[in-house]
Design a protein around this motif. Structure first.
Motif, PDB file in Angstrom:
ATOM      1  N   GLY A 179       0.962  -1.126   0.025  1.00  0.00           N
ATOM      2  CA  GLY A 179       0.155   0.177  -0.126  1.00  0.00           C
ATOM      3  C   GLY A 179       0.777   1.218  -0.018  1.00  0.00           C
ATOM      4  N   ALA A 180       2.137   1.443   0.667  1.00  0.00           N
ATOM      5  CA  ALA A 180       2.839   2.470   0.800  1.00  0.00           C
ATOM      6  C   ALA A 180       3.363   2.728  -0.663  1.00  0.00           C
ATOM      7  CB  ALA A 180       4.088   2.068   1.682  1.00  0.00           C
ATOM      8  N   ILE A 181       3.730   1.484  -1.553  1.00  0.00           N
ATOM      9  CA  ILE A 181       4.405   1.543  -2.725  1.00  0.00           C
ATOM     10  C   ILE A 181       3.522   2.312  -3.719  1.00  0.00           C
ATOM     11  CG2 ILE A 181       5.051   0.134  -4.738  1.00  0.00           C
ATOM     12  CD1 ILE A 181       6.223  -1.755  -2.849  1.00  0.00           C
ATOM     13  N   ARG A 182       1.979   2.050  -3.566  1.00  0.00           N
ATOM     14  CA  ARG A 182       1.052   2.810  -4.464  1.00  0.00           C
ATOM     15  C   ARG A 182       0.668   3.900  -3.856  1.00  0.00           C
ATOM     16  NH1 ARG A 182      -1.411  -2.878  -4.680  1.00  0.00           N
ATOM     17  NH2 ARG A 182      -0.615  -3.865  -6.780  1.00  0.00           N
ATOM     18  N   ALA A 183       0.843   4.150  -2.453  1.00  0.00           N
ATOM     19  CA  ALA A 183       0.630   5.583  -2.320  1.00  0.00           C
ATOM     20  C   ALA A 183       1.546   6.660  -2.770  1.00  0.00           C
ATOM     21  CB  ALA A 183       0.634   5.674  -0.511  1.00  0.00           C
ATOM     22  N   ALA A 184       2.819   6.136  -2.803  1.00  0.00           N
ATOM     23  CA  ALA A 184       3.899   6.765  -3.395  1.00  0.00           C
ATOM     24  C   ALA A 184       3.933   6.946  -5.030  1.00  0.00           C
ATOM     25  CB  ALA A 184       5.282   6.209  -3.118  1.00  0.00           C
ATOM     26  N   GLY A 185       2.852   6.275  -5.751  1.00  0.00           N
ATOM     27  CA  GLY A 185       2.918   6.670  -7.258  1.00  0.00           C
ATOM     28  C   GLY A 185       3.486   5.495  -7.853  1.00  0.00           C
ATOM     29  N   HIS A 186       3.689   4.331  -7.340  1.00  0.00           N
ATOM     30  CA  HIS A 186       4.367   3.348  -8.139  1.00  0.00           C
ATOM     31  C   HIS A 186       3.576   1.977  -8.060  1.00  0.00           C
ATOM     32  CE1 HIS A 186       8.242   5.588  -8.052  1.00  0.00           C
ATOM     33  NE2 HIS A 186       8.018   5.914  -6.865  1.00  0.00           N
ATOM     34  N   GLU A 187       3.790   1.093  -9.021  1.00  0.00           N
ATOM     35  CA  GLU A 187       2.869  -0.179  -9.030  1.00  0.00           C
ATOM     36  C   GLU A 187       3.714  -1.535  -8.640  1.00  0.00           C
ATOM     37  OE1 GLU A 187       0.768  -2.110  -8.582  1.00  0.00           O
ATOM     38  OE2 GLU A 187      -0.671  -1.114  -9.849  1.00  0.00           O
ATOM     39  N   LEU A 188       3.235  -2.468  -8.119  1.00  0.00           N
ATOM     40  CA  LEU A 188       3.898  -3.672  -8.092  1.00  0.00           C
ATOM     41  C   LEU A 188       3.323  -4.796  -8.656  1.00  0.00           C
ATOM     42  CD1 LEU A 188       6.544  -5.020  -6.695  1.00  0.00           C
ATOM     43  CD2 LEU A 188       5.019  -5.674  -4.757  1.00  0.00           C
ATOM     44  N   ALA A 189       3.706  -5.382  -9.656  1.00  0.00           N
ATOM     45  CA  ALA A 189       2.906  -6.256 -10.325  1.00  0.00           C
ATOM     46  C   ALA A 189       3.782  -7.720 -10.668  1.00  0.00           C
ATOM     47  CB  ALA A 189       2.453  -5.920 -11.589  1.00  0.00           C
ATOM     48  N   VAL A 190       3.265  -8.686 -10.617  1.00  0.00           N
ATOM     49  CA  VAL A 190       4.059  -9.934 -10.669  1.00  0.00           C
ATOM     50  C   VAL A 190       3.451 -10.848 -11.829  1.00  0.00           C
ATOM     51  CG1 VAL A 190       2.884 -11.035  -8.758  1.00  0.00           C
ATOM     52  CG2 VAL A 190       5.287 -11.893  -9.091  1.00  0.00           C
ATOM     53  N   ALA A 191       4.261 -11.917 -12.242  1.00  0.00           N
ATOM     54  CA  ALA A 191       4.208 -12.980 -13.216  1.00  0.00           C
ATOM     55  C   ALA A 191       4.994 -13.929 -12.845  1.00  0.00           C
ATOM     56  CB  ALA A 191       4.226 -12.561 -14.526  1.00  0.00           C
ATOM     57  N   ARG A 192       4.604 -15.267 -13.370  1.00  0.00           N
ATOM     58  CA  ARG A 192       5.468 -16.450 -13.147  1.00  0.00           C
ATOM     59  C   ARG A 192       6.001 -16.901 -14.553  1.00  0.00           C
ATOM     60  NH1 ARG A 192       1.772 -20.238  -9.166  1.00  0.00           N
ATOM     61  NH2 ARG A 192       3.578 -21.478  -9.441  1.00  0.00           N
ATOM     62  N   TYR A 193       7.350 -17.301 -14.272  1.00  0.00           N
ATOM     63  CA  TYR A 193       7.910 -17.784 -15.807  1.00  0.00           C
ATOM     64  C   TYR A 193       8.354 -19.068 -15.192  1.00  0.00           C
ATOM     65  CZ  TYR A 193      11.683 -18.533 -19.032  1.00  0.00           C
ATOM     66  OH  TYR A 193      12.693 -19.136 -19.905  1.00  0.00           O
ATOM     67  N   ALA A 194       8.086 -20.277 -16.065  1.00  0.00           N
ATOM     68  CA  ALA A 194       8.662 -21.455 -15.931  1.00  0.00           C
ATOM     69  C   ALA A 194       9.691 -21.664 -16.936  1.00  0.00           C
ATOM     70  CB  ALA A 194       7.438 -22.420 -16.157  1.00  0.00           C
ATOM     71  N   PRO A 195      10.930 -21.612 -16.898  1.00  0.00           N
ATOM     72  CA  PRO A 195      12.028 -22.018 -17.601  1.00  0.00           C
ATOM     73  C   PRO A 195      12.019 -23.588 -17.774  1.00  0.00           C
ATOM     74  CG  PRO A 195      13.137 -21.926 -15.660  1.00  0.00           C
ATOM     75  CD  PRO A 195      11.433 -21.387 -15.416  1.00  0.00           C
ATOM     76  N   SER A 196      11.530 -24.525 -17.122  1.00  0.00           N
ATOM     77  CA  SER A 196      11.293 -26.058 -17.417  1.00  0.00           C
ATOM     78  C   SER A 196      10.016 -26.264 -16.594  1.00  0.00           C
ATOM     79  CB  SER A 196      12.713 -26.574 -16.858  1.00  0.00           C
ATOM     80  OG  SER A 196      12.439 -26.751 -15.168  1.00  0.00           O
ATOM     81  N   PRO A 197       9.897 -27.725 -16.913  1.00  0.00           N
ATOM     82  CA  PRO A 197       8.463 -28.187 -16.098  1.00  0.00           C
ATOM     83  C   PRO A 197       8.638 -28.355 -14.526  1.00  0.00           C
ATOM     84  CG  PRO A 197       9.117 -29.729 -17.892  1.00  0.00           C
ATOM     85  CD  PRO A 197      10.196 -28.634 -17.810  1.00  0.00           C
ATOM     86  N   GLY A 198       9.660 -28.245 -14.158  1.00  0.00           N
ATOM     87  CA  GLY A 198       9.908 -28.474 -12.782  1.00  0.00           C
ATOM     88  C   GLY A 198      10.054 -27.138 -11.867  1.00  0.00           C
ATOM     89  N   VAL A 199      10.064 -25.893 -12.415  1.00  0.00           N
ATOM     90  CA  VAL A 199      10.332 -24.929 -11.478  1.00  0.00           C
ATOM     91  C   VAL A 199       9.863 -23.612 -12.296  1.00  0.00           C
ATOM     92  CG1 VAL A 199      12.594 -24.029 -12.439  1.00  0.00           C
ATOM     93  CG2 VAL A 199      12.162 -23.698 -10.063  1.00  0.00           C
ATOM     94  N   ASP A 200       9.389 -22.643 -11.528  1.00  0.00           N
ATOM     95  CA  ASP A 200       9.148 -21.241 -12.170  1.00  0.00           C
ATOM     96  C   ASP A 200       9.707 -20.236 -11.237  1.00  0.00           C
ATOM     97  OD1 ASP A 200       6.772 -20.214 -10.345  1.00  0.00           O
ATOM     98  OD2 ASP A 200       6.003 -22.307 -10.661  1.00  0.00           O
ATOM     99  N   TYR A 201       9.724 -19.167 -11.733  1.00  0.00           N
ATOM    100  CA  TYR A 201      10.462 -17.887 -11.031  1.00  0.00           C
ATOM    101  C   TYR A 201       9.405 -16.508 -11.069  1.00  0.00           C
ATOM    102  CZ  TYR A 201      14.866 -20.407 -10.995  1.00  0.00           C
ATOM    103  OH  TYR A 201      16.033 -21.260 -10.846  1.00  0.00           O
ATOM    104  N   ALA A 202       9.461 -15.998 -10.264  1.00  0.00           N
ATOM    105  CA  ALA A 202       8.364 -14.586 -10.252  1.00  0.00           C
ATOM    106  C   ALA A 202       9.199 -13.558 -11.172  1.00  0.00           C
ATOM    107  CB  ALA A 202       8.387 -14.106  -8.789  1.00  0.00           C
ATOM    108  N   MET A 203       8.489 -12.947 -11.721  1.00  0.00           N
ATOM    109  CA  MET A 203       8.936 -11.660 -12.507  1.00  0.00           C
ATOM    110  C   MET A 203       8.250 -10.567 -12.057  1.00  0.00           C
ATOM    111  SD  MET A 203      11.131 -12.925 -15.128  1.00  0.00           S
ATOM    112  CE  MET A 203      11.484 -14.610 -14.127  1.00  0.00           C
ATOM    113  N   PHE A 204       8.883  -9.304 -11.862  1.00  0.00           N
ATOM    114  CA  PHE A 204       8.399  -8.334 -11.342  1.00  0.00           C
ATOM    115  C   PHE A 204       8.263  -6.982 -12.218  1.00  0.00           C
ATOM    116  CE2 PHE A 204       9.494 -10.409  -7.394  1.00  0.00           C
ATOM    117  CZ  PHE A 204       8.700 -10.334  -6.625  1.00  0.00           C
ATOM    118  N   SER A 205       7.132  -6.244 -12.231  1.00  0.00           N
ATOM    119  CA  SER A 205       7.194  -5.026 -13.110  1.00  0.00           C
ATOM    120  C   SER A 205       6.543  -3.919 -12.174  1.00  0.00           C
ATOM    121  CB  SER A 205       6.589  -5.247 -14.179  1.00  0.00           C
ATOM    122  OG  SER A 205       5.099  -5.125 -14.125  1.00  0.00           O
ATOM    123  N   GLY A 206       6.467  -2.633 -12.710  1.00  0.00           N
ATOM    124  CA  GLY A 206       5.788  -1.501 -12.092  1.00  0.00           C
ATOM    125  C   GLY A 206       6.599  -0.437 -11.304  1.00  0.00           C
ATOM    126  N   GLY A 207       7.966  -0.952 -10.988  1.00  0.00           N
ATOM    127  CA  GLY A 207       8.818   0.035 -10.187  1.00  0.00           C
ATOM    128  C   GLY A 207       8.665   0.203  -8.979  1.00  0.00           C
TER     129      GLY A 207
END
Length: 394
Positions: A136-164
């Protein structure tokens, strides 16, 4: 857009569902992550944790980058163990890490981070900064926090962040806000699974290139996404997209170079010598299995090293594009020209750093499952030094 639904074949197979993050679709195409439509806003009642090493540039100059990477990865290792099997988004940054979590995990996440800060000081004489920031403090300061999941293989996935939002949280941490102090002496983190055993990964095609491409805050999102896609497309011509880990896995020697680092991670206040002796025996047995190809107790050494390569986190989106790639000179020059053009159009800032080798720091909950994670960085400065090139142009 290339994606699949999340499920038990993602990170933490058999883990307890964790509402928002567990329900996100998992993308199998890395180029999809250049598009903002792939990301979902993190809930307002969540928090992000961030940590980095004070004076990492000086530590790198002193030849301690393997220690820097291990301490940075320890932040994530401690959070994984504190989460009790629940999935959550995290990202490794070389000399630090970031992660997100729900409000019900606030006390446990804060405690785990505090323990790592204290451990780094006692074991390595390294000062870490740490902070936990409300979304909430991030958004109050005018920034965004968004996330996606990326799987380089069937066994694992990693978080990707965007928005600053992660960058803003890191800046707040450096200004001393939302601070997490070191835990009292005697409070050790649970770093079970943190491993540093593989040999450095020598470039096979020229140099290991650490690349950062950070969008400018006022740049048009569509133009930035197109620039990112062009950068990724240029790396497609490299072997396996520039993957620095051979398909047959990294090398393993005995005794492993990271033996003492792993012993310091595991000992929890116990005897360093005793833990080193235990690891010597454990890694000697592992060497026998790798050299002979024999399996034991459900462990298949051939499958394990191939999965290690497939799971490696050599490229990511963390409020920008970050890559550690095995790159020839011609492709490197074309990448720099493309980045310079995008910078001239005020779409992004960038940093590049070349070195001869990459290194890998790992978190392996179990050698018999495929959900082990492997963080890749340049061996002589990596992302941390590439970031200095961005600062040099400010």
């Amino acid at each position: 857009m290339n994606e699949r639904s999340s499920g038990d074949d993602a990170v933490g197979a058999g883990a307890v569902p964790s509402d928002f993050y567990d329900a996100l679709p998992v993308h199998a195409g890395f180029e999809d992550l250049a598009d903002g439509a792939a990301y979902r806003p993190v809930p307002d009642d969540w928090f992000v944790g961030t940590a980095d090493i004070v004076g990492s540039t000086e530590l790198i100059a002193a030849g301690r980058y393997k220690v820097v990477n291990t301490v940075g990865a320890a932040v994530i290792s401690a959070q994984i163990n504190a989460a009790g099997g629940r999935r959550f988004p995290f990202v490794f940054g070389g000399d630090g890490a970031g992660f997100g979590f729900g409000a019900d995990r606030l006390d446990g996440a804060r405690d785990a981070l505090a323990r790592v800060i204290g451990w780094a000081r006692r074991e390595f004489d390294i000062e870490m900064r740490g902070a936990i920031v409300p979304v909430g403090a991030i958004r109050a300061a005018g920034h965004e926090l968004a996330v996606a999941r990326y799987a380089p293989s069937p066994g694992v996935d990693y978080a990707m962040f965007s928005g600053g939002g992660m960058v803003w949280a890191e800046g707040e941490m450096k200004r001393g806000h939302y601070r997490v102090d070191a835990a009292p002496e005697g409070d050790y983190p649970d770093l079970n699974g943190l491993s540093c055993r593989w040999t450095p990964l020598r470039s096979r095609h020229g140099k290991i290139l650490s690349l950062l491409a950070i969008p400018r805050a006022d740049a048009p999102a569509a133009a930035v996404a197109e620039a990112m896609r062009r950068i990724i497309a240029l790396t497609v011509g490299l072997e396996r997209g520039g993957h620095p880990v051979p398909v047959t896995g990294p090398g393993f020697e005995w005794p492993p170079l990271g033996l003492e680092l792993e012993a310091r991670a595991r000992r929890g206040g116990g005897s360093l010598m005793l833990h080193k002796l235990r690891l010597l025996a454990e890694t000697l047995f592992a060497l026998f299995l790798f050299r002979t190809g024999r399996g034991v107790g459900g462990f298949d050494p051939g499958h394990y090293v191939e999965t290690t390569s497939a799971n490696a986190d050599f490229r990511k989106f963390d409020d920008g594009l970050k890559m550690t790639i095995d790159c020839d000179a011609e492709t490197r020059d074309r990448l720099e020209a493309m980045l310079a053009e995008a910078a001239a159009k005020k779409l992004l800032d960038y940093g590049l750093f070349e070195q001869d080798e990459a290194i890998m720091t790992c978190i392996v909950p179990s050698v018999t499952s495929d959900d082990h994670v492997h963080f890749v960085d340049g061996a002589a400065g990596g992302y941390t030094t590439a970031a200095l090139a961005i600062k040099g142009r400010d």
